[in-house]
Write a protein that holds these residues in place. Structure first.
Motif, PDB file in Angstrom:
ATOM      1  N   ARG A 135      13.281 -47.840 -36.777  1.00 47.20           N
ATOM      2  CA  ARG A 135      13.715 -49.164 -36.293  1.00 47.20           C
ATOM      3  C   ARG A 135      12.551 -49.917 -35.667  1.00 47.20           C
ATOM      4  O   ARG A 135      12.497 -51.148 -35.705  1.00 47.20           O
TER       5      ARG A 135
ATOM      6  N   GLY B 207      17.187 -55.782 -34.737  1.00 48.43           N
ATOM      7  CA  GLY B 207      15.791 -55.526 -34.416  1.00 48.43           C
ATOM      8  C   GLY B 207      15.650 -54.575 -33.246  1.00 48.43           C
ATOM      9  O   GLY B 207      16.624 -54.231 -32.575  1.00 48.43           O
TER      10      GLY B 207
ATOM     11  N   PRO C 154       7.721 -57.018 -29.267  1.00 48.35           N
ATOM     12  CA  PRO C 154       9.001 -57.486 -29.795  1.00 48.35           C
ATOM     13  C   PRO C 154       9.925 -57.870 -28.639  1.00 48.35           C
ATOM     14  O   PRO C 154      10.253 -57.048 -27.796  1.00 48.35           O
TER      15      PRO C 154
ATOM     16  N   ARG D 153      13.414 -60.238 -27.942  1.00 53.43           N
ATOM     17  CA  ARG D 153      14.509 -61.034 -28.488  1.00 53.43           C
ATOM     18  C   ARG D 153      15.299 -61.650 -27.343  1.00 53.43           C
ATOM     19  O   ARG D 153      15.552 -61.002 -26.326  1.00 53.43           O
TER      20      ARG D 153
END
Length: 567
Positions: free
Chosen positions: A53, A467, A498, A500
């Motif tokens: 992932r 994600g 990363p 979000r």
């Protein structure tokens, strides 16, 4: 030359598939790997899926050619299901499992305690789901096989691991002979009999208990609900304990403690097994019902952990890192949490977003979790299997008083496994508003689920297919994120982090957010203790809270990100 058995394991309800071994002669060129995972049990496969992932490839080695024998781990907690939802197998688990939330303790034919695990309309999953481990391994393996970043190698037995500074050499035996893999990192999830841990002469700390339990799976049609049943000091097994669980496919688990002086070999004789199971069935009013044995084994209670899970380029997880008592369903459930934590810490190191020092945080947090379980599970273990005459007297007093006194009955509580809260994690932001909140998940806690619709929950919108990385839950009814916040978010993403953003509260999409969730009834605000726009939570890639604010601004977000990912 390693020769794993090619005969399917026996079972009266599960059809074992024998997989083809991965042979080095068919793959002569072996490139240097990012991560090699030793062991394809629950912890190993979840670690591989979580790494994937995060975009990190791995090689998954397993010595056998089929899934593990017997049901083994059968009880999976709500948090485990939330983790399995991240890797895409929760739906199959739910479809094939038996949910439950009540546990009953009996003494002298009387129910003296009834445990009720919390469950609300905001929970997608029940507190516990019963699924046999072979089925769970099948679901995880199918997910691994569908993931191009995971190279599953059946019939590959690790012989030795040698560390060479910035990498490790893994020597592997197969039905085709030996070969060597070079890898930046090695994850040992090979179980309690880890040959890597033994070769490195690493010692676990804690205690082992003398008592042995026989574990049996029988097929029988019992008219009983899916609830945990515990019987203390039954007439046929005086001074000892018997546990029963319903499993899918008409199977019942029967665990019973051996009398002192009886060896495991004696206990596993067919005549001994039949006499004990017949006696237990008779004691609950179902003697004479036909039953059939599927699988049996013997285990002992242990509360042990390595003091450090990271040793150079080798990281230990699951039973290779710790041996925990099964009372309170702690084995596989703890392994899932190990794997989820390990994967994001290791992925950030592999991708250059953090130095290898970040792995020390993983070790500190998970060793702390193991020690918490040892403390709690040890209490249950000492009650189930008193290790000394003093504990036996205490247990006997509780049993006797429980027939008439309510105040002692909660001592029967088995202290069910729960997710560890990393309250003292080095990654928690010291300058946020954590201490000012009166509600919601605190530092180090996993997120709280919230029902958003008939079949729609908050955690459905976090991680998983959306994600992997940090997630900012930002409570707002405005049309867009503040410009200064967007600058910090964009800068973090520009350096590869990363991140979000989920806006919660607005009826229409919020500009600058990756997703917007309406909160017309204020359920999310209530569950998270946020009363005004601008409140926020920062979740780590394993979804645990590392910062929360009653009012967030750009400076505070930047500080939290810097603290969670020190350069």
């Amino acid at each position: 030359m390693h020769q794993p058995t090619t005969t399917p394991r026996p079972s009266i309800y599960y059809r074992y598939e024998v997989f083809e071994p991965w042979l080095p002669s068919a793959h002569p060129a072996q490139e240097r790997q990012k991560v090699v995972i030793v062991g394809s049990g629950p912890a190993g496969m979840v670690a591989a899926l979580e790494l994937a992932r995060h975009g990190v490839p791995s090689v998954l080695l397993t010595a056998e050619l089929q899934f593990s024998q017997g049901s083994r781990a059968i009880c999976f907690t709500r948090r485990s299901m939330e983790i399995l939802q991240q890797v895409g197998v929760a739906d199959r688990m739910t479809a094939g499992g038996l949910p439950w939330r009540f546990g009953n303790s009996f003494y002298r034919g009387q129910r003296v305690f009834r445990m009720e695990a919390p469950h609300s309309e905001d929970d997608r999953f029940f507190p516990i789901l019963n699924v046999q481990q072979q089925s769970m391994e099948e679901y995880l393996h199918d997910a691994c096989r569908a993931q191009p970043l995971i190279d599953v190698r059946w019939g590959n037995q690790v012989v030795a691991v040698t560390q060479q500074g910035d990498h490790a050499e893994v020597r592997i035996d197969t039905p085709d002979g030996e070969y060597t893999l070079t890898s930046d990192w090695v994850v040992d999830a090979s179980g309690g009999r880890s040959v890597i841990r033994a070769a490195m002469d690493l010692q676990m700390e804690g205690a082992s208990y003398e008592g042995f339990f026989v574990i049996c799976d029988i097929r029988i049609d019992l008219p009983l609900p899916t609830e945990r049943l515990a019987f203390f000091d039954p007439e046929w097994n005086p001074g000892n304990t018997v546990l029963m669980h319903r499993e899918p496919h008409g199977i019942w688990r029967v665990d019973y403690q051996l009398p002192k002086g009886e060896t495991p070999e004696q206990a596993l004789q067919p005549e001994s097994l039949k006499a004990r199971i017949d006696a237990q069935l008779a004691s609950i009013g179902h003697g004479g019902l036909p039953w059939e044995m599927d699988w049996c084994s013997v285990y002992s209670a242990r509360t042990l952990t390595l003091p450090d899970y990271v040793h150079g380029r080798v990281i230990f997880a699951g039973d290779a890192a710790h041996l925990l008592p099964i009372f309170g369903v702690r084995g596989a459930n703890t392994g899932f949490q190990d794997a989820q934590s390990l994967a994001w810490h290791l992925a950030f190191v592999v991708k250059g977003l953090a130095s290898p020092a970040l792995l020390a945080n993983h070790s500190a947090e998970r060793v702390g979790a193991a020690r918490e379980i040892i403390d709690e599970g040890g209490k249950s273990t000492r009650f189930m299997t008193p290790p000394t005459h003093g504990f036996q007297l205490l247990r006997d007093a509780v049993l006797s008083l429980s027939l008439s006194q309510d105040f002692v009955r909660p001592l029967y509580h088995w202290r069910t496994s729960r997710p560890h809260e990393y309250s003292h994690s080095a990654l928690n932001d010291p300058g946020d508003d954590n201490a000012l909140f009166t509600e919601g998940p605190a530092h180090g806690a996993p997120p709280r689920n919230v029902r958003l619709g008939a079949d729609d929950f908050l955690l459905d919108h976090l991680g998983g297919a959306h994600g992997a990385g940090f997630e900012l839950l930002y409570f707002t009814e405005a049309a867009e994120l503040p410009a200064a916040l967007r600058e910090v978010i964009d800068a973090a993403r520009a350096r590869g982090v990363p991140l979000r953003v989920i806006a919660i509260g607005a009826a229409r999409p919020v500009a600058g957010a990756d997703a917007t969730l309406a909160d017309a009834e204020g359920r999310c605000r209530q569950r998270y203790g946020v009363s005004a726009s601008g409140g926020a939570y920062l979740l780590r890639p394993d979804q645990h809270v590392c910062a929360r604010w009653l009012a967030l601004d750009a400076t505070r977000l930047q500080a939290a990100l810097n603290h969670a990912l020190p350069q």
